[in-house]
Design an enzyme around this catalytic site. Structure first.
Site, PDB file in Angstrom:
ATOM      1  N   ASP A 181     -15.011   8.565  -6.069  1.00  0.00           N
ATOM      2  CA  ASP A 181     -13.722   7.951  -5.593  1.00  0.00           C
ATOM      3  C   ASP A 181     -13.558   6.592  -5.912  1.00  0.00           C
ATOM      4  O   ASP A 181     -12.495   6.000  -6.261  1.00  0.00           O
ATOM      5  CB  ASP A 181     -13.768   7.677  -3.768  1.00  0.00           C
ATOM      6  N   GLY A 230      -7.290  11.474   2.267  1.00  0.00           N
ATOM      7  CA  GLY A 230      -7.952  12.241   1.042  1.00  0.00           C
ATOM      8  C   GLY A 230      -7.401  11.707  -0.441  1.00  0.00           C
ATOM      9  O   GLY A 230      -7.819  12.174  -1.138  1.00  0.00           O
ATOM     10  N   GLY A 266      -6.805   7.593   5.270  1.00  0.00           N
ATOM     11  CA  GLY A 266      -7.494   8.687   5.756  1.00  0.00           C
ATOM     12  C   GLY A 266      -6.960  10.132   5.397  1.00  0.00           C
ATOM     13  O   GLY A 266      -7.314  11.078   5.832  1.00  0.00           O
ATOM     14  N   SER A 315       0.792  -1.259  -0.056  1.00  0.00           N
ATOM     15  CA  SER A 315      -0.029   0.117   0.131  1.00  0.00           C
ATOM     16  C   SER A 315       0.773   1.344  -0.015  1.00  0.00           C
ATOM     17  O   SER A 315       1.602   1.473   0.843  1.00  0.00           O
ATOM     18  CB  SER A 315      -0.799  -0.052   1.144  1.00  0.00           C
ATOM     19  N   GLY A 350      -8.094   8.861  -1.369  1.00  0.00           N
ATOM     20  CA  GLY A 350      -9.082   7.655  -1.618  1.00  0.00           C
ATOM     21  C   GLY A 350      -8.485   6.378  -1.340  1.00  0.00           C
ATOM     22  O   GLY A 350      -8.699   5.199  -2.153  1.00  0.00           O
ATOM     23  N   SER A 351      -8.070   6.088  -0.311  1.00  0.00           N
ATOM     24  CA  SER A 351      -7.391   4.882   0.435  1.00  0.00           C
ATOM     25  C   SER A 351      -8.524   3.752   0.529  1.00  0.00           C
ATOM     26  O   SER A 351      -8.205   2.722   0.005  1.00  0.00           O
ATOM     27  CB  SER A 351      -6.912   5.222   1.654  1.00  0.00           C
ATOM     28  N   SER A 352      -9.732   4.270   0.892  1.00  0.00           N
ATOM     29  CA  SER A 352     -10.559   3.235   1.166  1.00  0.00           C
ATOM     30  C   SER A 352     -11.456   2.772  -0.081  1.00  0.00           C
ATOM     31  O   SER A 352     -11.568   1.511  -0.262  1.00  0.00           O
ATOM     32  CB  SER A 352     -11.779   3.636   2.094  1.00  0.00           C
TER      33      SER A 352
HETATM   34  C1  MEV Z   1     -14.379  12.998  -1.856  1.00  0.00           C
HETATM   35  O1  MEV Z   1     -13.407  12.503  -2.478  1.00  0.00           O
HETATM   36  C2  MEV Z   1     -15.427  13.614  -2.298  1.00  0.00           C
HETATM   37  C3  MEV Z   1     -16.581  14.134  -1.787  1.00  0.00           C
HETATM   38  O2  MEV Z   1     -17.312  15.094  -2.565  1.00  0.00           O
HETATM   39  C4  MEV Z   1     -17.469  13.154  -1.398  1.00  0.00           C
HETATM   40  C5  MEV Z   1     -18.028  12.640  -2.701  1.00  0.00           C
HETATM   41  O3  MEV Z   1     -18.339  13.271  -3.864  1.00  0.00           O
HETATM   42  O4  MEV Z   1     -18.240  11.156  -2.591  1.00  0.00           O
HETATM   43  C6  MEV Z   1     -16.269  14.954  -0.573  1.00  0.00           C
END
Ligand code: MEV
Length: 288
Positions: free
Chosen positions: A130, A83, A81, A76, A85-87
């Site tokens: 995501d 931002g 967490g 990995s 897009g790990s999940s």
């Molecule tokens: C998350 O990467 C993007 C958001 O706009 C949520 C989404 O669109 O599902 C915060």
């Protein structure tokens, strides 16, 4: 045994408003999670003990109607967490590996749809951007519609030199999406106006990406950041990073993804300017 990977992502423009059906632009990031899956009568998925991850795997199993497998993360490069897009990358890699192991023949859209079931566990009512970016990569224009996701690749007329900067503040997408919902519920008219403005910025960005008009794209990022701040998802650390990037010559800068910390993006004039920004941030913020 099957092994599969999925890439991370960054949002360019339109986050949060995407949850309400506005178009959003995002890019695949070449950092990967790799998962191995194996048919096995006793199910063992070694993704840790996080309750949400366990529920997310259950959702994927139900959707695919398959439960006799074991899986583990082999590698990995995507911080959890952050931002990036790990999940979504984890779940897309898992579904892709299961599809390979069981010969399901799922294409990227099918893989993304299965991973979306898991994303709903992680993020409540996400738009689906995501998992789409984790499955497809590239430069994606995405829209959540009543008929399902509408996905197209954006035309890119000139290279974009984007620096992604980690504020170091772990963000929670579920919480940030909740903050926006609360803002919307309490300020229906204002939110509708801001949302419409965000949609206009995305439309202009699609056109200017195609034309390679980088200076204009920078200004659109700045305007998008203003709108994100108005709906309450910027964080003092996002603001600090954005200010630093602008002082180092960024054409535009904004938070990317859920906000409340996580990552910011700065658009630079050239690769060299991007490298200079990364060097200037060294020791204060991780960036690439
Ligand atoms: C998350 O990467 C993007 C958001 O706009 C949520 C989404 O669109 O599902 C915060």
């Amino acid at each position: 045994m099957a092994t599969a990977s999925a890439n991370g992502k960054t949002i360019f423009l339109g986050e949060h408003f995407s949850v309400y059906g506005t178009r959003i632009i995002g890019f695949g990031v070449n950092k990967k999670i790799t998962v191995e899956a194996l048919r096995s009568p006793t199910m063992a998925v070694e993704f840790g003990k996080d309750e949400k991850v366990i529920l997310a795997i259950e959702a994927v199993k139900r959707y695919l109607n398959i439960d006799n497998f074991s899986a583990r993360i082999i590698a990995s490069e995507i911080p959890i967490g952050s931002g990036l897009g790990s999940s979504a990358a984890l779940m897309v890699a898992l579904v892709r590996a299961i599809s390979g192991e069981f010969g399901l023949g799922l294409d990227d859209a099918g893989i993304s749809a299965a991973a979306y079931e898991a994303e709903k566990i992680f993020h409540g009512a996400p738009s689906g951007i995501d998992n789409t970016l984790a499955a497809c990569g590239g430069a994606v224009i995405f829209q959540k519609t009543a008929l399902g996701p509408a996905v197209a690749q954006a035309g890119i007329g000139a290279p974009l030199h984007l620096v992604l900067i980690d504020t170091g503040i772990e963000k929670e997408t579920l919480k940030m999406v909740g903050i926006v919902r609360k803002f919307k519920d309490g300020n229906e008219f204002e939110f509708a106006a801001i949302n419409a403005e965000a949609g206009g910025l995305v439309n202009a960005a699609i056109e200017n990406l195609q034309r390679g008009n980088t200076a204009k794209l920078g200004r659109l990022m700045d305007k998008n950041q203003e709108l994100l701040a108005r709906i309450g998802v910027s964080h003092p650390e996002n603001d600090r990073v954005i200010e630093l990037a602008r002082r180092q010559g960024a054409l535009g800068a904004k938070l990317v993804g859920a906000g409340g910390g996580g990552f910011c993006a700065a658009l630079m004039e050239s690769r060299e300017a991007g490298e200079n920004l990364v060097a200037a941030l060294d020791g204060k913020y991780k960036s690439f």
